[in-house]
Design an enzyme around this catalytic site. Structure first.
Site, PDB file in Angstrom:
ATOM      1  N   LYS A  49       6.135 -10.479   3.776  1.00  0.00           N
ATOM      2  CA  LYS A  49       4.989 -11.393   3.837  1.00  0.00           C
ATOM      3  C   LYS A  49       5.393 -12.819   4.205  1.00  0.00           C
ATOM      4  O   LYS A  49       4.542 -13.591   4.665  1.00  0.00           O
ATOM      5  CB  LYS A  49       4.216 -11.382   2.519  1.00  0.00           C
ATOM      6  CG  LYS A  49       3.645 -10.015   2.135  1.00  0.00           C
ATOM      7  CD  LYS A  49       2.969  -9.316   3.273  1.00  0.00           C
ATOM      8  CE  LYS A  49       2.354  -7.969   2.920  1.00  0.00           C
ATOM      9  NZ  LYS A  49       3.157  -7.053   2.125  1.00  0.00           N
ATOM     10  N   TYR A 267      -1.391   4.975  -3.888  1.00  0.00           N
ATOM     11  CA  TYR A 267      -0.844   3.622  -3.769  1.00  0.00           C
ATOM     12  C   TYR A 267      -0.239   3.141  -5.092  1.00  0.00           C
ATOM     13  O   TYR A 267      -0.897   3.219  -6.137  1.00  0.00           O
ATOM     14  CB  TYR A 267      -1.941   2.634  -3.332  1.00  0.00           C
ATOM     15  CG  TYR A 267      -1.426   1.207  -3.340  1.00  0.00           C
ATOM     16  CD1 TYR A 267      -0.663   0.728  -2.267  1.00  0.00           C
ATOM     17  CD2 TYR A 267      -1.653   0.364  -4.419  1.00  0.00           C
ATOM     18  CE1 TYR A 267      -0.153  -0.556  -2.289  1.00  0.00           C
ATOM     19  CE2 TYR A 267      -1.138  -0.924  -4.437  1.00  0.00           C
ATOM     20  CZ  TYR A 267      -0.386  -1.375  -3.365  1.00  0.00           C
ATOM     21  OH  TYR A 267       0.135  -2.646  -3.390  1.00  0.00           O
ATOM     22  N   TYR A 293       6.722   0.276  -1.873  1.00  0.00           N
ATOM     23  CA  TYR A 293       6.850   0.209  -0.410  1.00  0.00           C
ATOM     24  C   TYR A 293       8.201   0.698   0.116  1.00  0.00           C
ATOM     25  O   TYR A 293       8.278   1.738   0.757  1.00  0.00           O
ATOM     26  CB  TYR A 293       6.622  -1.234   0.067  1.00  0.00           C
ATOM     27  CG  TYR A 293       5.281  -1.803  -0.268  1.00  0.00           C
ATOM     28  CD1 TYR A 293       4.162  -1.454   0.480  1.00  0.00           C
ATOM     29  CD2 TYR A 293       5.106  -2.716  -1.311  1.00  0.00           C
ATOM     30  CE1 TYR A 293       2.909  -1.989   0.187  1.00  0.00           C
ATOM     31  CE2 TYR A 293       3.868  -3.254  -1.606  1.00  0.00           C
ATOM     32  CZ  TYR A 293       2.771  -2.889  -0.851  1.00  0.00           C
ATOM     33  OH  TYR A 293       1.537  -3.412  -1.136  1.00  0.00           O
TER      34      TYR A 293
END
Ligand SMILES: *Cc1c(COP(=O)(O)O)cnc(C)c1O
Length: 339
Positions: A49, A267, A293
């Site tokens: 990010k 998730y 992730y």
């Protein structure tokens, strides 16, 4: 508009290293593995990010914003890095935590990124509804309205597909970096394996490669949505990213390759393959992955290698997108005997 014409702020330590993984390669007995260390981008413990935020906050600064708003999962790395970037740039920051992952313990709600949000000093809101991307964005818009009414200048980082894929631009640039590094070291890469969530990291990399004339395949490992939904999302967002850069049509449906074989149960939920991948990377290479992730992505890579879909004679680049601080939010799941 060319990439250089988009407003950008400097937040990352780049280029991040691109390294071989000889021990992991040997243990798996399949393709030769390399890693792109985007866990080392800097900015409050790093991750993908930071690259995306250079463009979002570039736009925020260009618009003279004074407050940045963002929504994400409770253990979101994006929220942590947005809070850090806002602090660095002198902006106020309000984050919204979505309760998207069921049955999580006290560590998930208080340690890891949640602790870092508090240390970084942003205003924290909660969004109890959980999984509803458009409604979560709408809640941010309500906050932005309130800030504007009070004379502030909010900038919203949206997560839903209804807004331009600005964050992907950071990975258009990362693709150039990868091609330069592999050219310098004479490493021929046959496949890039990368997590695919909002898809902007996946899409930016893919568009960046095609823009530079590289046909290198990019395999996205689904971390949030199933293969069908993610395939549609990647194609749509890739086309929009290409369009932003004035290069419509460079992405073909065949460029989109995703696998959801390690997504279950969903998730942010750990499965056996992900735990195995985290321990393997740590114990063979001293490389720390995360449960949401990067661990899931390596698990996907391993699973596809075992089934010979990823071929043993290939050189494969695994993109480590960071997320390591989330490990501390999953202590009770990863080391249940330690509490
Ligand atoms: C957000 C995130 C991803 C997914 O990136 P997208 O651009 O949303 O697909 C992957 N890894 C980590 C560590 C992340 O924080």
């Amino acid at each position: 508009m060319a990439l250089v014409d988009f407003p950008r702020v400097q937040l990352t330590h780049t280029p991040t290293p691109l390294e071989p993984l000889p021990n992991l390669t040997q243990q798996l007995g399949g393709p030769r593995l390399f890693v792109k260390r985007d866990d080392c981008t800097g900015l409050a413990m790093g991750g993908n990010k930071a690259r995306q935020l250079e463009y979002y906050l570039g736009q925020a600064m260009a618009e003279n914003a004074d407050t940045v708003l963002i929504t994400g999962a409770v253990q979101s790395n994006f929220l942590r890095m947005t809070a850090a970037a806002a602090a660095k740039l002198g902006l106020r920051c309000e984050i919204q935590l979505e309760d998207r992952v069921p049955n999580m313990g006290a560590d998930y709600h208080s340690s890891g990124n949640v602790l870092l949000h508090q240390i970084l000093g942003c205003t924290v809101h909660s969004f109890a509804e959980g999984e509803n991307e458009k409604a979560a964005d709408a809640a941010l818009e309500t906050m932005a309205y309130r800030i504007r009414a009070d004379g502030g200048r909010p900038y919203v980082i949206h997560l839903s597909q209804e807004h331009p894929p600005i964050g992907a631009l950071g990975y258009v640039d990362a693709a150039r970096e990868i091609l330069e590094q592999t050219a310098q070291t004479g490493t021929k890469i046959d496949l890039i394996v990368i997590p695919s969530g909002s898809a902007l990291t996946h899409v930016g990399t893919l568009v960046g490669l095609r823009l530079l004339g590289s046909a290198l395949p990019v395999l996205g490992i689904c971390v949030r949505r199933d293969q069908k939904q993610q395939t549609e999302r990647v194609l749509r967002r890739a086309n929009e990213t290409a369009e932003l850069l004035g290069k419509s049509g460079i992405i073909k449906p065949d460029d989109v390759w995703v696998s959801d074989r390690v997504l279950a149960p969903g998730y942010g939920q750990v499965n056996e393959q992900t735990t195995e991948a985290i321990l393997l990377a740590a114990r063979s290479e001293g490389l720390l992955l995360d449960p949401v992730y990067s661990g899931k992505t390596l698990a996907g890579l391993i699973s596809l290698t075992r089934d010979d879909i990823i071929q043993p004679h290939w050189n494969v680049l695994f993109v480590h997108t960071g997320g390591t601080p989330a490990l501390f939010g999953y202590q009770s799941l990863l080391a249940p005997n330690s509490l």
